[in-house]
Scaffold this motif. Sequence first.
Motif, PDB file in Angstrom:
ATOM      1  N   SER A 123      -3.638   4.978  -0.526  1.00  0.00           N
ATOM      2  CA  SER A 123      -4.448   5.712   0.441  1.00  0.00           C
ATOM      3  C   SER A 123      -3.901   7.122   0.569  1.00  0.00           C
ATOM      4  CB  SER A 123      -4.400   5.040   1.820  1.00  0.00           C
ATOM      5  OG  SER A 123      -5.003   3.768   1.777  1.00  0.00           O
ATOM      6  N   THR A 154      -4.827   6.200  -7.271  1.00  0.00           N
ATOM      7  CA  THR A 154      -5.415   4.873  -7.052  1.00  0.00           C
ATOM      8  C   THR A 154      -5.425   4.080  -8.348  1.00  0.00           C
ATOM      9  OG1 THR A 154      -6.794   5.677  -5.226  1.00  0.00           O
ATOM     10  CG2 THR A 154      -7.510   3.647  -6.321  1.00  0.00           C
ATOM     11  N   SER A 155      -5.843   4.718  -9.427  1.00  0.00           N
ATOM     12  CA  SER A 155      -5.938   4.044 -10.723  1.00  0.00           C
ATOM     13  C   SER A 155      -4.566   3.616 -11.240  1.00  0.00           C
ATOM     14  CB  SER A 155      -6.616   4.977 -11.727  1.00  0.00           C
ATOM     15  OG  SER A 155      -6.649   4.401 -13.004  1.00  0.00           O
ATOM     16  N   LYS A 156      -3.611   4.532 -11.218  1.00  0.00           N
ATOM     17  CA  LYS A 156      -2.284   4.219 -11.769  1.00  0.00           C
ATOM     18  C   LYS A 156      -1.555   3.181 -10.923  1.00  0.00           C
ATOM     19  CE  LYS A 156       0.912   4.547 -14.782  1.00  0.00           C
ATOM     20  NZ  LYS A 156       0.678   3.966 -16.110  1.00  0.00           N
ATOM     21  N   HIS A 202      -2.894   0.966  -9.052  1.00  0.00           N
ATOM     22  CA  HIS A 202      -3.601  -0.310  -9.235  1.00  0.00           C
ATOM     23  C   HIS A 202      -3.051  -1.054 -10.457  1.00  0.00           C
ATOM     24  CE1 HIS A 202      -6.822  -3.237  -9.129  1.00  0.00           C
ATOM     25  NE2 HIS A 202      -7.017  -2.999 -10.421  1.00  0.00           N
ATOM     26  N   GLN A 203      -2.696  -0.314 -11.496  1.00  0.00           N
ATOM     27  CA  GLN A 203      -2.093  -0.937 -12.681  1.00  0.00           C
ATOM     28  C   GLN A 203      -0.794  -1.647 -12.324  1.00  0.00           C
ATOM     29  OE1 GLN A 203      -1.584   2.297 -15.458  1.00  0.00           O
ATOM     30  NE2 GLN A 203      -3.573   1.940 -16.415  1.00  0.00           N
ATOM     31  N   TRP A 204      -0.120  -1.177 -11.301  1.00  0.00           N
ATOM     32  CA  TRP A 204       1.138  -1.779 -10.860  1.00  0.00           C
ATOM     33  C   TRP A 204       0.920  -2.848  -9.790  1.00  0.00           C
ATOM     34  CZ3 TRP A 204       4.974   2.852  -9.867  1.00  0.00           C
ATOM     35  CH2 TRP A 204       5.164   3.565 -11.064  1.00  0.00           C
ATOM     36  N   GLY A 205      -0.332  -3.094  -9.435  1.00  0.00           N
ATOM     37  CA  GLY A 205      -0.637  -4.088  -8.403  1.00  0.00           C
ATOM     38  C   GLY A 205      -0.456  -3.561  -6.993  1.00  0.00           C
ATOM     39  N   ARG A 245      -1.836  -0.821  -3.817  1.00  0.00           N
ATOM     40  CA  ARG A 245      -2.979  -0.094  -3.270  1.00  0.00           C
ATOM     41  C   ARG A 245      -2.544   1.336  -2.961  1.00  0.00           C
ATOM     42  NH1 ARG A 245      -4.913  -4.669   1.120  1.00  0.00           N
ATOM     43  NH2 ARG A 245      -5.390  -6.259  -0.420  1.00  0.00           N
ATOM     44  N   GLN A 296      -8.013   9.699  -6.957  1.00  0.00           N
ATOM     45  CA  GLN A 296      -8.484   8.776  -8.001  1.00  0.00           C
ATOM     46  C   GLN A 296      -7.382   8.476  -9.016  1.00  0.00           C
ATOM     47  OE1 GLN A 296     -11.980  10.891  -9.304  1.00  0.00           O
ATOM     48  NE2 GLN A 296     -13.299   9.825  -7.838  1.00  0.00           N
ATOM     49  N   GLU A 353       0.856  -1.178   0.000  1.00  0.00           N
ATOM     50  CA  GLU A 353       0.000   0.000   0.000  1.00  0.00           C
ATOM     51  C   GLU A 353       0.894   1.229   0.000  1.00  0.00           C
ATOM     52  OE1 GLU A 353      -3.556   2.026   2.657  1.00  0.00           O
ATOM     53  OE2 GLU A 353      -2.042   0.822   3.679  1.00  0.00           O
TER      54      GLU A 353
END
Length: 194
Positions: free
Chosen positions: A173, A162-164, A166-169, A171, A159, A130
Motif C-alpha cells: 500500500s 505491488t507487482s514485485k 506480490h511475487q514475494w507473497g 501486499r 504498480q 503488508e
Amino acid sequence: MQTFREKKLLFGFPDDWQITHYDVNANPAANTPAGFYRRILTSGGVKHVQAVDFICRFPGVPTKLQFVEVKDDRLDARAEGERRNQLFEAVMSKSASTLAGLIIAERLGEHLDDELLRPMACLSEQPIIEVVLFWVEPPVVGSPLRRVVKKGGRTGLQQRLTSKLHQWGLRFSLYNLADADRLAPDWQVSELQP
C-alpha cells in the motif's frame, strides 16, 4: 493511541496493535537503547542491510504484520523519475532486510532480548504481511498537466511495488499525508510543529 515520532511526523497507531520502532537509534537522553536492528543486525560491521521504520502486528487471527517505511521528500530536489526508482529500490531492499532480520529474531527464540520485537518474530506462522510506503511528496508546482504527470508517476511506482512484492507473497500500500483518501484507515498522522 500509541504515538511514535519519525522524521517530522507523529504517527498514532491503535492501542490494540503491537508496534516496534524497528529502525531506531539509541537515545542516551531518554535512556533508551537502540533497537534490535541497530544493536544486533548492523553491529560489528555488517553492511548492506536496511530496515523499515515500523513493524506492526495486528490483533487477532490470522497473524498479520505491517512493515511501514516513511519517506518525507518535501525538501528533495532530485528528478522525479530518479526518485521513484530510488524509492522502489529502497522499499524492496528494506523489505528483504526486515524479513531477514525477523528470521534471525525468531531463531533467537527465548534469547531474543527485545520484548517489543518478539511478537513480530513469527515468520514460521506464515503471517499476512503488508508493506506500506508512507510517502510525503514535494508540493506540485505548475499546470494541471504537471499534476496529472506526477500522479501518473506515483501510480507507476505503486504498480511496480505491488507487482514485485506480490511475487514475494507480500501486499503493498502507498499512503500520502496530502491526500485524505490516501491515508491508512487505522492510523493517525500529523506534522510536528517546528
